[in-house]
Scaffold this active site. Structure first.
Site, mmCIF file in Angstrom:
data_model
loop_
_atom_site.group_PDB
_atom_site.id
_atom_site.type_symbol
_atom_site.label_atom_id
_atom_site.label_comp_id
_atom_site.label_asym_id
_atom_site.label_seq_id
_atom_site.Cartn_x
_atom_site.Cartn_y
_atom_site.Cartn_z
ATOM 1 N N ASP A 90 0.863 -1.178 0.000
ATOM 2 C CA ASP A 90 0.000 0.000 0.000
ATOM 3 C C ASP A 90 0.901 1.230 0.000
ATOM 4 O O ASP A 90 2.067 1.176 0.398
ATOM 5 C CB ASP A 90 -0.958 -0.025 1.201
ATOM 6 C CG ASP A 90 -2.171 0.868 0.970
ATOM 7 O OD1 ASP A 90 -2.201 1.602 -0.039
ATOM 8 O OD2 ASP A 90 -3.100 0.831 1.798
ATOM 9 N N ALA A 192 -11.637 3.524 1.090
ATOM 10 C CA ALA A 192 -12.350 4.382 2.046
ATOM 11 C C ALA A 192 -13.581 3.722 2.656
ATOM 12 O O ALA A 192 -14.575 4.385 2.934
ATOM 13 C CB ALA A 192 -12.723 5.707 1.385
ATOM 14 N N CYS A 275 -13.627 -22.737 19.695
ATOM 15 C CA CYS A 275 -13.012 -22.720 18.368
ATOM 16 C C CYS A 275 -12.145 -23.965 18.220
ATOM 17 O O CYS A 275 -11.497 -24.378 19.180
ATOM 18 C CB CYS A 275 -12.154 -21.458 18.237
ATOM 19 S SG CYS A 275 -10.927 -21.521 16.932
ATOM 20 N N CYS A 280 -6.759 -22.808 20.555
ATOM 21 C CA CYS A 280 -7.916 -22.947 21.446
ATOM 22 C C CYS A 280 -8.076 -24.362 21.977
ATOM 23 O O CYS A 280 -8.658 -24.556 23.045
ATOM 24 C CB CYS A 280 -9.173 -22.499 20.719
ATOM 25 S SG CYS A 280 -9.087 -20.767 20.256
HETATM 26 N N1 GUN Z 1 -6.436 1.075 3.246
HETATM 27 C C1 GUN Z 1 -7.700 1.189 3.711
HETATM 28 N N2 GUN Z 1 -8.437 2.003 2.920
HETATM 29 C C2 GUN Z 1 -7.630 2.422 1.930
HETATM 30 C C3 GUN Z 1 -7.828 3.275 0.792
HETATM 31 O O1 GUN Z 1 -8.901 3.828 0.562
HETATM 32 N N3 GUN Z 1 -6.737 3.455 -0.023
HETATM 33 C C4 GUN Z 1 -5.528 2.848 0.224
HETATM 34 N N4 GUN Z 1 -4.528 3.062 -0.629
HETATM 35 N N5 GUN Z 1 -5.326 2.045 1.282
HETATM 36 C C5 GUN Z 1 -6.374 1.837 2.121
HETATM 37 ZN ZN ZN Z 2 -9.089 -20.605 18.029
#
Ligand code: GUN
Ligand code: ZN
Length: 483
Positions: A90, A192, A275, A280
């Protein structure tokens, strides 16, 4: 571009697929755990052993730490993290949305992501917060699109993700989806959505995801950015999301929270560990609480639960039982139920892609009446060939004087006896009839009548249904059973 995506099985708008990036295969739906190089509670190598084929890490964190930056540039991300599956990076956009600014521009982050050998790179898109007005959402989207285009122009051969933004405005989400589609990008995250999930705004989540999907190509792999809680995976997959990334497994562990598919529990509230995972089954709740290794053990459990849900979803898609799973999961929180009902509000779009035949159909209450299979049945009902005088018989028995006698199975409606064994009539299981399902079945009778305006229709039913039938099918004669 060396990202390809192949759909193998489908159910609703969900799919089991194969994503291929730089010769690495990722079965989807897939979970990409978020790896923070500073605090790896579970190591990428361990993740590989758990069957994880892809992970995501933050290029921004790597770039800001002198040590990690130099190592990643010298050895590559895969060596530094010790992971040979697919690694997505990211850009720092999330930090941008949390802190308001980042000290890197679009070109710099993209260059850096490529220099460290990322398999999927993300431009510096702008996540518009849900409370932003239309003007801001449009402006942000404009900048995001400019940056995606810049990325595409500068690095035409890169494995570029095309984030979809647009705030909570459905038309902007759709436009954004269409714009990345036009660039030919085959991997598109929907952005978002974290603040929507954090505040349980699942109805808005469903609206923006469906809108984005309308703009995107069905051949695109769709990633839901920042979605890591397994209670909403089934709902998201039903809309056509293929990948998730989870920091939740680690963040929740740090806060002493134990993830289940129905929600999370504070470890202090647990008397049992309900679980089947290794953690667990090897200790009691009390032992886990007091363990020095508690954070890591919780993270392992959280990851196991999350991965198991992904497996369950893939299995459900292959069986054609994804609706049942969505129904089950969305009853674990009233706001998830809102999201589910939003999805059911307009199933016409989903019906187009839904498989014609499935393994089974279980009736689970009023929501079931709005499922794609019911809608599809009502759409194809007009094809049933009819004589002039038609009887729909609730109990299957005939009455003299009719040219065609049809049986009745709610929530679908009338069917000729020869279809008794075919989907959905033959594979559907209902409890004792309730009013909702009979009303839905009556909509099927209406659909048949509308397609055959010149013919005479009668409905034969028990006394208890006579009122409902008269209300729902005013044009038909109602024949009561004698009690
Ligand atoms: N991680 C969580 N939401 C977003 C987003 O809207 N854009 C990016 N680039 N990373 C994220
Ligand atoms: Zn577990």
């Amino acid at each position: 571009m060396t990202i390809t995506f192949e759909v193998i099985h489908k159910d609703i708008a969900g799919r089991v697929g194969r994503l291929r990036v730089n010769e690495k295969n990722v079965r989807t739906p897939a979970l990409l755990p978020v790896v923070n190089p500073h605090l790896p509670l579970v190591t990428p190598r361990e993740m590989g052993r758990m069957g994880i084929e892809a992970l995501i890490t933050n290029a921004y964190i790597f770039r800001r730490s002198a040590d990690y930056r130099d190592r990643a540039l010298a050895e590559g991300l895969h060596r530094v993290l010790d992971f040979d599956g697919a690694i997505m990076t990211d850009s720092g956009s999330f930090q941008l949305s949390v802190y308001g600014e980042v000290e890197v521009n679009n070109r710099e982050t993209l260059e850096f992501q490529q220099a460290i050998g990322s398999d999927i790179i993300v431009p510096l898109d702008i996540p518009t917060p849900p409370d932003a007005g239309r003007q801001r959402a449009e402006q942000d989207l404009g900048v995001t699109m400019e940056r995606i285009r810049e990325a595409h122009r500068l690095f035409p051969d890169a494995n570029l993700a095309g984030p979809v933004q647009g705030g909570i405005f459905a038309d902007l989400r759709e436009e954004s989806g269409r714009a990345v589609r036009e660039l030919g990008l085959t991997f598109c995250p929907i952005g978002a959505v974290v603040p929507l999930m954090e505040t349980y705004r699942y109805r808005d989540l469903v609206r923006v995801v469906l809108a984005a999907k309308r703009g995107l190509s069905p051949a695109t792999a769709v990633h839901l950015f920042g979605a890591g809680h397994p209670s909403m995976f089934a709902l998201a997959v039903a809309m056509g999301c293929d990948l998730f990334d989870s920091a939740a497994y680690a963040l929740f562990a740090r806060e002493g929270r134990y993830i289940t598919t129905h929600g999370s529990l504070k470890i202090d509230e647990l008397a049992e560990l309900p679980c089947p995972c290794q953690v667990c089954r090897s200790m009691t709740a009390d032992e886990l609480r007091k363990s020095e290794d508690r954070e890591r053990l919780l993270a392992l459990h959280n990851l196991h639960v999350t991965l198991a849900e992904i497996s369950r979803i893939r299995q459900a898609i292959q069986e054609g039982t994804l609706w049942e799973l969505v129904d089950e999961r969305c009853r674990s929180h009233p706001r998830l139920l809102d999201g589910y009902r939003e999805l059911l509000r307009d199933t016409a779009e989903l019906e187009v892609d839904d498989p014609v035949s499935k393994r089974r159909f279980f009736y689970r209450g009023a929501e079931t009446c709005r499922r794609t299979e019911v809608l599809r049945y009502h759409r194809v009902i007009p094809r049933i060939p009819l004589g002039e005088r038609v009887l729909v018989s609730f109990d299957g028995s005939g009455t003299p004087g009719f040219d065609t006698v049809l049986n009745f199975k709610p929530p679908f409606g009338p069917y000729p006896p020869e279809l008794a064994e075919t989907f959905p009539i033959g594979q559907s299981e209902t409890p004792e009839w309730d009013e909702e399902m009979v009303r839905a079945g009556c909509a099927g009778i209406r659909s048949l009548m509308e397609a055959n305006p010149g013919k005479e229709f009668a409905v034969r039913c028990a006394d208890e249904w006579a009122r409902v039938v008269r209300e729902e099918v005013p044009g038909a004669e109602v024949l009561h059973e004698q009690v």
